[in-house]
Design an enzyme around this catalytic site. Structure first.
Site, short mmCIF file in Angstrom:
data_model
loop_
_atom_site.label_atom_id
_atom_site.label_comp_id
_atom_site.label_asym_id
_atom_site.label_seq_id
_atom_site.Cartn_x
_atom_site.Cartn_y
_atom_site.Cartn_z
CG HIS A 1 -1.99 1.03 1.13
ND1 HIS A 1 -1.77 2.34 1.47
CD2 HIS A 1 -3.28 0.98 0.70
CE1 HIS A 1 -2.87 3.04 1.26
NE2 HIS A 1 -3.81 2.23 0.78
CD GLU B 1 -5.25 1.52 -3.35
OE1 GLU B 1 -6.44 1.67 -3.04
OE2 GLU B 1 -4.35 1.40 -2.52
C1 PEP Z 1 -6.78 3.28 0.02
O1 PEP Z 1 -6.16 3.72 0.97
O2 PEP Z 1 -6.56 2.12 -0.37
C2 PEP Z 1 -7.78 4.13 -0.62
C3 PEP Z 1 -8.18 3.81 -1.80
O3 PEP Z 1 -8.21 5.23 0.09
P1 PEP Z 1 -9.38 6.28 -0.35
O4 PEP Z 1 -10.53 5.47 -0.87
O5 PEP Z 1 -9.71 7.01 0.91
O6 PEP Z 1 -8.79 7.14 -1.39
#
Ligand code: PEP
Length: 227
Positions: free
Chosen positions: A82, A151
């Protein structure tokens, strides 16, 4: 479809138990649901995964938990790579790959996160792909329990998700070298989840902030069911 909740450093054990009780009232259909609570709220429940653990059975790693602690709750799912662990906690790719190997060898389902910072995104898609490949060094992309979460760092927790075209283009590129499910994460909300899930090569979502409200998360699962 896969819909996963990352609580980060939010919620107590009591709140997590209540959350699961509420969540399990709905029928998930063919949606795979995963919930990653903080370590202090690990519970024996098939939805639960660990946000982090040290690649060890047990030992002298102050502040960490290992396989022994996960086994107590029968946890077989973990989040690795992450962006908050990479950038805030300073985990290197070498260490992340070591962690991946350890939990792969222990047959865990691994939600493996990749994502570029804003300065890389600004350079264009080629630079993004090159950066993402760097975050996959040492990772067995054929592992049958691997789920990748794309992400973009600049979209996490900012309230501003990547544009649909950016998600589509990036997932299309990632698909060229990853055949396992690819989730999108970064400011997924009730208002954008449908559009995101409809994009080709998006197999689900990893949700942070918006997952904290169980009613919102339930609605997200319902929307995923319909797609
Ligand atoms: C995450 O931390 O994996 C994430 C996607 O956070 P958010 O949805 O708050 O952007």
């Amino acid at each position: 479809m896969i819909v996963a909740a990352n609580f980060k450093t939010n919620k107590t054990r009591k709140e997590t138990v209540e959350y699961l009780k509420e969540l399990e009232k709905i029928d998930f259909g063919n949606v795979k649901v995963a919930v990653f609570p903080p370590q202090s709220a690990l519970i024996e429940d098939e939805l639960i995964g660990a946000q982090n653990a040290y690649p060890t059975m047990s030992g002298a790693y102050t502040g960490e938990i290992g396989l022994e602690q996960l086994n107590e709750f029968n946890i077989k799912r973990i989040l690795i790579g992450h962006s908050e662990r990479r950038h805030i906690l300073g985990e290197s790719q070498e260490f992340i790959a070591k962690k991946f190997d350890f939990f792969k060898n222990n047959n865990f389902e691994i939600f493996y996160c990749i994502g570029e910072p804003l300065e890389i995104r600004k350079k264009g898609i080629e630079a993004v792909v090159e950066y993402l490949k760097g975050q996959l060094i040492g990772i067995d992309l054929e592992y049958e329990k691997l789920i990748v979460a794309y992400e973009p760092v600049w979209a996490i927790g900012t309230g501003v998700s990547a544009k649909l075209e950016q998600i589509q283009e990036t997932h299309k590129e990632i698909r060229k070298f990853i055949k396992r499910p690819i989730l999108y994460g970064g400011s997924v909300k009730l208002s954008n989840i449908e559009d995101i899930l409809k994009i080709e090569n998006v197999d689900g979502v990893l949700v942070g902030s918006a997952s904290l409200d169980v009613e919102v998360f339930k609605e997200m699962i319902k929307k995923a069911k319909e797609i």
